[in-house]
Design an enzyme around this catalytic site. Structure first.
Site, short mmCIF file in Angstrom:
data_model
loop_
_atom_site.label_atom_id
_atom_site.label_comp_id
_atom_site.label_asym_id
_atom_site.label_seq_id
_atom_site.Cartn_x
_atom_site.Cartn_y
_atom_site.Cartn_z
N ALA A 65 0.86 -1.19 0.00
CA ALA A 65 0.00 0.00 0.00
C ALA A 65 0.89 1.24 0.00
O ALA A 65 2.06 1.19 0.41
CB ALA A 65 -0.91 -0.01 1.22
N GLY A 109 0.18 -4.96 0.93
CA GLY A 109 -1.06 -4.95 0.18
C GLY A 109 -0.97 -5.65 -1.16
O GLY A 109 -1.95 -6.20 -1.65
N GLU A 112 -1.51 -9.20 -0.43
CA GLU A 112 -2.92 -9.39 -0.07
C GLU A 112 -3.82 -9.36 -1.31
O GLU A 112 -4.75 -10.16 -1.42
CB GLU A 112 -3.33 -8.31 0.93
N GLU A 132 4.51 -5.46 7.20
CA GLU A 132 3.91 -4.32 7.91
C GLU A 132 4.49 -4.12 9.30
O GLU A 132 4.54 -2.99 9.80
CB GLU A 132 2.39 -4.51 7.99
#
Length: 258
Positions: A65, A109, A112, A132
């Site tokens: 992200a 992300g 994911e 993360e």
């Protein structure tokens, strides 16, 4: 439609979405996620499309992200805007089969999003990870839930608590990815797989996808019951009649997607 953050093309009966923020290693921001959602809507509505591929560049599927987008947000900011929820789950509700074709980094992300697809194929240079914890946070787009389902609790804990990356061979060995290809052959081979899927009966492929997904969302007994009912329902389709007739007559089926 022209997009700022993705490239969209049609290859026969396959729709291809390429994440395209090269200067940011395809970091996932709100605008990119919205573009992906819009492209998926268009492919879902197009009866000529039987399968979808989501990919990135040779260097990065998506490196995570966008940290710059989220770094200054407060708890109330992310809560009130439902950050990394609105739009992010669009892939998971797509009815048509979606393949993630991963080369390079699929981190945070990016990992994911790959796991949201129906299955993952990757290049030999692929790297998967949920780093993360190195940023003082945890996965927020399903990583702590989907990763254990892919690789088991022990390996998922290892990755989420240390932030280490998993290479292509390890990902293949633990079942996270279904196939590994030479990096320069990834899209060629992925499109062959997508073409195979797109050549099948579209409603039957959708039913198969729904049934397999039910295995992750319910008990074995309920999943088998669901599968049985969907199996029975295929006998109400024209394509089941055509498929079995073609087998008996030793010819290729001509599916009508009905």
């Amino acid at each position: 439609m022209a997009y700022d953050n993705i490239l969209v093309e049609t290859r026969g009966r396959v729709g291809v979405i390429t994440l395209n923020r090269p200067k940011a290693l395809n970091a996932l921001n709100a605008a990119l996620v919205a573009d992906v959602g819009h492209a998926l809507d268009a492919f879902e509505a197009n009866d000529d499309i039987g399968a979808i591929v989501v990919t990135g560049s040779e260097k990065a599927f998506a490196a995570g992200a966008d940290i710059k987008e989220m770094a200054s947000k407060s708890h109330m900011d992310v809560y009130l805007e439902d950050f990394i929820t609105r739009g992010w789950e669009r892939i998971t509700v797509c009815r048509k089969p979606i393949i993630a074709a991963v080369a390079g980094f699929a981190l945070g992300g990016g990992c994911e999003v790959a796991m949201m697809c129906d299955f993952i194929v990757c290049a030999e240079n692929a790297k998967f990870g949920q780093p993360e914890i190195n940023l003082g946070t945890i996965p927020g787009a399903g990583g702590t839930q989907r990763l254990p389902r892919f690789v088991g609790k022990s390996k998922a804990m290892d990755m989420c608590l240390t932030g280490r990356q998993m290479d292509a061979q390890e990902a293949f060995q633990c079942g996270m990815v279904s196939r590994v290809f030479p990096t320069d052959k990834l899209m060629e081979e992925t499109l062959k797989i997508a073409d195979q899927i797109a050549a099948k009966s579209r409603p039957i492929a959708m039913m198969a996808k729904e049934a397999v997904n039910r295995a992750f969302e319910t008990t074995l007994a309920e999943g088998v019951r669901f599968e049985r009912r969907v199996f029975h329902s295929t006998f109400g389709t024209q394509d089941q009649k055509e498929g079995m007739a073609a087998f008996i007559e030793k010819r290729q089926p001509q599916f009508k997607h009905r």
